[in-house]
Motif scaffolding. Structure first.
Motif, short mmCIF file in Angstrom:
data_model
loop_
_atom_site.label_atom_id
_atom_site.label_comp_id
_atom_site.label_asym_id
_atom_site.label_seq_id
_atom_site.Cartn_x
_atom_site.Cartn_y
_atom_site.Cartn_z
N UNK A 262 9.01 4.23 4.73
CA UNK A 262 9.09 2.79 4.50
C UNK A 262 9.25 2.61 2.99
N UNK A 263 10.44 2.19 2.51
CA UNK A 263 10.68 2.11 1.07
C UNK A 263 9.62 1.36 0.27
N UNK A 264 9.15 0.22 0.79
CA UNK A 264 8.18 -0.57 0.02
C UNK A 264 6.81 0.11 -0.07
N UNK A 265 6.60 1.13 0.78
CA UNK A 265 5.35 1.89 0.74
C UNK A 265 5.54 3.26 0.08
N UNK A 266 6.74 3.46 -0.49
CA UNK A 266 7.09 4.75 -1.08
C UNK A 266 7.32 4.60 -2.58
N UNK A 267 6.63 5.40 -3.37
CA UNK A 267 6.77 5.38 -4.82
C UNK A 267 7.67 6.54 -5.27
N UNK B 152 17.50 0.27 -5.98
CA UNK B 152 18.58 -0.32 -5.18
C UNK B 152 18.41 -0.10 -3.68
N UNK B 153 17.63 0.90 -3.30
CA UNK B 153 17.38 1.14 -1.87
C UNK B 153 15.99 0.65 -1.47
N UNK B 154 15.32 -0.07 -2.38
CA UNK B 154 14.05 -0.70 -2.04
C UNK B 154 12.79 0.09 -2.33
N UNK B 155 12.94 1.25 -2.99
CA UNK B 155 11.75 2.06 -3.30
C UNK B 155 10.95 1.44 -4.45
N UNK B 156 9.63 1.63 -4.41
CA UNK B 156 8.79 1.32 -5.55
C UNK B 156 9.04 2.41 -6.60
N UNK B 157 8.90 2.10 -7.88
CA UNK B 157 9.24 3.10 -8.89
C UNK B 157 8.24 3.16 -10.04
N UNK B 158 8.19 4.34 -10.64
CA UNK B 158 7.47 4.54 -11.91
C UNK B 158 8.41 5.31 -12.82
N UNK B 159 8.90 4.63 -13.86
CA UNK B 159 9.75 5.27 -14.86
C UNK B 159 8.85 5.93 -15.89
N UNK B 160 8.54 7.18 -15.66
CA UNK B 160 7.57 7.88 -16.50
C UNK B 160 8.21 8.30 -17.84
N UNK B 161 7.47 8.12 -18.91
CA UNK B 161 7.92 8.55 -20.23
C UNK B 161 7.18 9.85 -20.56
N UNK C 278 -0.45 3.48 -9.48
CA UNK C 278 -0.40 2.97 -8.11
C UNK C 278 -1.21 1.69 -7.96
N UNK C 279 -2.32 1.61 -8.68
CA UNK C 279 -3.18 0.41 -8.61
C UNK C 279 -2.45 -0.85 -9.08
N UNK C 280 -1.45 -0.66 -9.94
CA UNK C 280 -0.72 -1.80 -10.51
C UNK C 280 0.46 -2.24 -9.66
N UNK C 281 0.76 -1.47 -8.61
CA UNK C 281 1.94 -1.77 -7.77
C UNK C 281 1.56 -2.71 -6.63
N UNK D 179 0.85 -1.20 0.00
CA UNK D 179 0.00 0.00 0.00
C UNK D 179 0.89 1.26 0.00
N UNK D 180 0.86 1.99 -1.07
CA UNK D 180 1.67 3.20 -1.18
C UNK D 180 1.08 4.31 -0.31
N UNK D 181 1.92 4.91 0.54
CA UNK D 181 1.45 6.04 1.34
C UNK D 181 2.30 7.29 1.13
N UNK D 182 3.40 7.15 0.39
CA UNK D 182 4.33 8.25 0.17
C UNK D 182 4.79 8.27 -1.29
#
Length: 201
Positions: free
Chosen positions: A157-162, A176-185, A198-201, A1-4
């Motif tokens: 919390x890296x796993x809750x941070x996008x 590399x530090x555990x963050x969730x990511x979105x490589x936006x084009x 976010x729904x897909x993470x 659950x992303x909160x950040x």
């Protein structure tokens, strides 16, 4: 659950045209962006040198261009900041903890604030819990310590941070530090699609 959410700035909120600056510098006599200029730029981005030192450093590679002309060329990449992106940010600011993390320099930020106006800039900055510019914190992406600095400062919390960025190397550093990511084009996607991502993470 992303909160950040940690956002990049350029080509996420404000549109950029790197070719415009490249063309403007080329007209001043800089045929290529060499390793010396790249090193100078990175030193400026982490606040090791000030604007005058940076622009004078660039001047050495021109055909004798005036400092103010070099500054204008350097800022040529800054385009528009669509209002709908600010409105979207204001809308989600009550639902998530938001941070801004940008590799940038004081010349570009000064130009941005003058371009959009103090009221718009203030409204933008106020959406974030904290704004981090590389020239102010003395470090830049994709250095892992840059992400760790923000994570540690705010007990994230890296796993809750996008982390949202348009550059792949910055995305890799965040992963590399555990963050969730979105490589936006920026050519095909818009930050306002964030909630769907976010729904897909």
């Amino acid at each position: 659950m992303i909160d950040t959410i940690i956002f990049d700035f350029g080509d996420v909120f404000i549109n950029l045209d790197f070719d415009a600056t490249q063309k403007a510098l080329h007209e001043l006599g800089i045929k290529e962006w060499n390793s010396e200029l790249d090193k100078l730029n990175k030193s400026y981005e982490v606040g090791k040198i000030d604007e005058l030192e940076f622009i004078k450093g660039v001047q050495k590679h021109t055909n004798g261009a005036e400092l103010v002309t070099i500054r204008e060329a350097w800022n040529a990449l800054l385009l528009d900041f669509p209002l709908y992106r600010l409105e979207f940010l204001q809308m989600i600011s009550s639902k998530y903890r938001l941070f801004l993390l940008s590799n940038t320099d004081s010349t570009h930020i000064d130009k941005f604030e003058h371009k959009v106006g103090q009221s718009f800039a203030r409204d933008f900055y106020s959406c974030f819990e904290k704004v981090y510019f590389s020239f102010e914190i003395g470090q830049r992406k994709p250095d892992e310590n840059t992400y760790k600095y923000i994570i540690g400062n705010h007990n994230l919390v890296p796993k809750k941070t996008l982390f949202v960025d348009d550059k792949l190397e910055n995305i890799e550093g965040a992963k590399n530090v555990g963050l969730q990511t979105w490589h936006i084009n920026p050519k095909t996607e818009d930050v306002t699609s964030l909630l769907e991502i976010i729904k897909t993470i």
